[in-house]
Design a protein around this motif. Structure first.
Motif, short mmCIF file in Angstrom:
data_model
loop_
_atom_site.label_atom_id
_atom_site.label_comp_id
_atom_site.label_asym_id
_atom_site.label_seq_id
_atom_site.Cartn_x
_atom_site.Cartn_y
_atom_site.Cartn_z
N HIS A 51 55.49 45.97 27.57
CA HIS A 51 56.00 47.11 28.33
C HIS A 51 57.39 47.45 27.78
O HIS A 51 58.14 46.55 27.40
CB HIS A 51 56.12 46.78 29.82
N PRO A 52 57.78 48.73 27.76
CA PRO A 52 59.09 49.13 27.24
C PRO A 52 60.21 48.96 28.27
O PRO A 52 61.05 49.82 28.45
CB PRO A 52 58.88 50.60 26.87
N GLY A 53 60.18 47.85 28.95
CA GLY A 53 61.17 47.52 29.98
C GLY A 53 60.67 46.35 30.79
O GLY A 53 59.62 45.76 30.50
N GLU A 54 61.42 45.97 31.81
CA GLU A 54 61.06 44.83 32.64
C GLU A 54 59.82 45.10 33.48
O GLU A 54 59.59 46.22 33.93
CB GLU A 54 62.21 44.46 33.60
N GLU A 55 59.04 44.04 33.70
CA GLU A 55 57.96 44.05 34.69
C GLU A 55 58.32 43.01 35.74
O GLU A 55 58.47 41.84 35.43
CB GLU A 55 56.61 43.70 34.08
N VAL A 56 58.48 43.47 36.97
CA VAL A 56 58.75 42.58 38.09
C VAL A 56 57.47 42.58 38.92
O VAL A 56 57.08 43.61 39.47
CB VAL A 56 59.95 43.07 38.95
N GLY A 57 56.77 41.43 38.96
CA GLY A 57 55.46 41.39 39.58
C GLY A 57 55.34 40.43 40.73
O GLY A 57 56.16 39.52 40.91
N TYR A 58 54.27 40.64 41.49
CA TYR A 58 53.97 39.83 42.68
C TYR A 58 52.45 39.71 42.78
O TYR A 58 51.74 40.72 42.68
CB TYR A 58 54.53 40.53 43.92
N ILE A 59 51.96 38.50 42.95
CA ILE A 59 50.52 38.27 43.12
C ILE A 59 50.18 38.49 44.59
O ILE A 59 50.63 37.74 45.47
CB ILE A 59 50.10 36.85 42.68
N VAL A 60 49.42 39.54 44.86
CA VAL A 60 49.03 39.88 46.23
C VAL A 60 47.85 39.02 46.67
O VAL A 60 47.81 38.53 47.80
CB VAL A 60 48.66 41.38 46.33
N GLU A 61 46.90 38.82 45.75
CA GLU A 61 45.68 38.09 46.07
C GLU A 61 45.14 37.44 44.81
O GLU A 61 45.18 38.03 43.73
CB GLU A 61 44.65 39.05 46.65
N GLY A 62 44.64 36.21 44.94
CA GLY A 62 43.98 35.54 43.82
C GLY A 62 44.88 34.56 43.09
O GLY A 62 46.00 34.26 43.51
N THR A 63 44.35 34.08 41.97
CA THR A 63 45.06 33.15 41.09
C THR A 63 45.01 33.71 39.68
O THR A 63 43.93 34.02 39.18
CB THR A 63 44.42 31.75 41.14
N VAL A 64 46.16 33.83 39.05
CA VAL A 64 46.27 34.46 37.73
C VAL A 64 46.98 33.51 36.78
O VAL A 64 48.04 32.97 37.10
CB VAL A 64 47.04 35.80 37.81
#
Length: 123
Positions: A51-64
Motif C-alpha cells: 500500500h502507498p502508505g500505512e495500513e492500520v488494521g483490526y481483526i473483527v472476526e476470525g484468525t488471520v
C-alpha cells in the motif's frame, strides 16, 4: 458503503470481498484516508501486496496469518490490531474456522492505487 470490486485502484478487490466504508481527505498534505472492510474466506490468501502508505488494521472476526516482509509471521485473532508500514510487502491468510473479517484504515498517497500486487519476498 460501496463494494470496491470494480475499483481499478484496489488490486485486491478482484481476489477478496472488499467494501469501502469511508474515503476522505487527510490533514496530512498529499494523503487521503480510506477505510475498508475485507472478507477473507477460509484458506484464501490476499496475495503479496503493498500500500502507498500505512495500513492500520483490526481483526473483527476470525484468525488471520499475517506475513510481513522481513518480520516474524503474526497469528492474529478477533480483537487484535496490526500495523503495516508503507510500501511493505505482506500477505494475509485466513486460518478459519470461518470467514475472516478485517477492518483496515489506510493513510495513503493521493492518486496512487490503494493496493498493488508484488512478488513474494520469500522467493
Amino acid at each position: 458503503m460501496d463494494d470496491t470490486s470494480a475499483d481499478p485502484h484496489d488490486a485486491l478487490a478482484g481476489t477478496l470481498k472488499r467494501t469501502e466504508v469511508q474515503h476522505h481527505s487527510s490533514s496530512i498534505p498529499g494523503r487521503e484516508i480510506v477505510q475498508v472492510l475485507t472478507e477473507i474466506p477460509v484458506g484464501v490468501q490476499s496475495g503479496w501486496h503493498t500500500h502507498p502508505g500505512e495500513e492500520v488494521g483490526y481483526i473483527v472476526e476470525g484468525t488471520v496469518e499475517m506475513k510481513i516482509a522481513h518480520s516474524p509471521t503474526l497469528e492474529l485473532h478477533a480483537g487484535d490490531g496490526f500495523l503495516i508500514p508503507p510500501d511493505t510487502p505482506h500477505n494475509a491468510l485466513d486460518l478459519g474456522p470461518g470467514t475472516g473479517h478485517m477492518l483496515s484504515t489506510y493513510v495513503v498517497k493521493i492518486g496512487e492505487p490503494i493496493a498493488s500486487f508484488v512478488e513474494s519476498p520469500e522467493n
